[in-house]
Motif scaffolding. Structure first.
Motif, short mmCIF file in Angstrom:
data_model
loop_
_atom_site.label_atom_id
_atom_site.label_comp_id
_atom_site.label_asym_id
_atom_site.label_seq_id
_atom_site.Cartn_x
_atom_site.Cartn_y
_atom_site.Cartn_z
N ALA A 159 22.03 -7.88 9.47
CA ALA A 159 21.38 -9.17 9.68
C ALA A 159 21.25 -9.55 11.14
O ALA A 159 20.36 -10.32 11.50
N GLN A 160 22.13 -9.01 11.99
CA GLN A 160 22.13 -9.41 13.40
C GLN A 160 22.90 -8.40 14.22
O GLN A 160 23.78 -7.73 13.69
N PRO A 161 22.60 -8.31 15.49
CA PRO A 161 23.42 -7.43 16.32
C PRO A 161 24.79 -8.07 16.55
O PRO A 161 24.88 -9.30 16.62
N PRO A 162 25.81 -7.27 16.64
CA PRO A 162 27.14 -7.85 16.86
C PRO A 162 27.24 -8.42 18.28
O PRO A 162 26.52 -7.98 19.18
N PRO A 163 28.11 -9.39 18.48
CA PRO A 163 28.30 -9.92 19.83
C PRO A 163 28.72 -8.82 20.80
O PRO A 163 29.49 -7.93 20.44
N ALA A 164 28.22 -8.87 22.00
CA ALA A 164 28.53 -7.85 23.00
C ALA A 164 29.92 -8.05 23.61
O ALA A 164 30.60 -7.09 23.95
N ALA A 165 30.34 -9.29 23.75
CA ALA A 165 31.65 -9.58 24.34
C ALA A 165 32.74 -9.23 23.33
O ALA A 165 32.72 -9.71 22.19
N PRO A 166 33.70 -8.38 23.71
CA PRO A 166 34.73 -7.96 22.77
C PRO A 166 35.50 -9.10 22.12
O PRO A 166 35.75 -9.06 20.91
N ALA A 167 35.86 -10.12 22.88
CA ALA A 167 36.61 -11.23 22.30
C ALA A 167 35.78 -11.94 21.24
O ALA A 167 36.28 -12.30 20.16
N SER A 225 36.54 -12.24 17.19
CA SER A 225 36.57 -13.57 16.58
C SER A 225 35.57 -13.66 15.43
O SER A 225 35.87 -14.22 14.37
N SER A 226 34.39 -13.10 15.63
CA SER A 226 33.37 -13.12 14.57
C SER A 226 33.82 -12.30 13.38
O SER A 226 33.62 -12.71 12.22
N LEU A 227 34.41 -11.14 13.64
CA LEU A 227 34.93 -10.32 12.53
C LEU A 227 36.05 -11.04 11.80
O LEU A 227 36.14 -10.97 10.56
N ASP A 262 38.12 -6.63 29.51
CA ASP A 262 38.21 -5.69 28.39
C ASP A 262 38.52 -4.28 28.87
O ASP A 262 38.04 -3.31 28.31
N ASP A 263 39.35 -4.20 29.89
CA ASP A 263 39.77 -2.87 30.33
C ASP A 263 40.73 -2.28 29.29
O ASP A 263 41.08 -2.95 28.31
#
Length: 176
Positions: free
Chosen positions: A23-31, A35-37, A68-69
């Motif tokens: 339905a949508q691309p996942p957020p690019a920012a890891p945090a 959170s979305s997952l 996000d290292d």
């Protein structure tokens, strides 16, 4: 082992994630991704596993807000495990999903090293998680639904522990 819904709840989670990704691309920012997952699993997965994964992912997002290292990812896993222990009440050795997660976190501490390389460290973490999941076969359940069942009837590894190891293996394979 327990209430017998582990496979169903994980299948619901996988289905929900697949639909979400279509339905949508996942957020690019890891945090934001974690959170979305967490929100998705809390809403769609169900069962105590859904709550525990939600807690894990929400807590894991924290250390990734400022970077996000590789070390931040190790810290994220550690924060997730700590939240699961604090709110879920289980500990390593209780024959739960925490057993492989704690084993993986121990291996992931190597990401704090100056010459850390993600894939070899992650491969070691996955092997540790798989071994810990298998080791639950011989543990007495100290928490979770399986703790209501006689140890003599618990002949297989803990399903939640096996599922965690499988998820970690899938992450490794996707990154390879």
């Amino acid at each position: 082992a327990g209430d017998g819904d582990c496979g169903h709840t994980h299948a619901r989670a996988a289905q929900a994630i697949q639909e979400w990704l279509r339905a949508q691309p996942p957020p690019a920012a890891p945090a934001r991704l974690l959170s979305s997952l967490a929100d998705l699993l809390l809403e769609k997965m169900g069962g105590s596993s859904g709550v525990l994964y939600g807690l894990f992912l929400t807590a894991a997002a924290g250390p990734l807000r400022n970077g996000d290292d590789l070390a931040a990812w190790a810290d994220a896993m550690d924060a997730g495990v700590e939240a699961m222990q604090r709110y879920g009440g289980a500990a390593p050795g209780d024959r739960t999903m925490l057993d492989p997660l704690c084993a993986a976190v121990q291996a992931l501490y190597a990401l704090h090293g100056p010459n850390a390389q993600l894939l070899p460290v992650l491969a070691a973490a996955v092997q540790s998680a798989e071994a810990a999941a298998e080791a639950t076969r011989h543990m007495e359940a100290g928490a979770g639904r399986a703790s209501y069942i006689s140890s003599a009837q618990l002949l297989q590894p803990d399903p939640g522990a096996v599922a965690v190891a499988a998820v970690l293996r899938a992450v490794l394979e996707a990154l390879q």
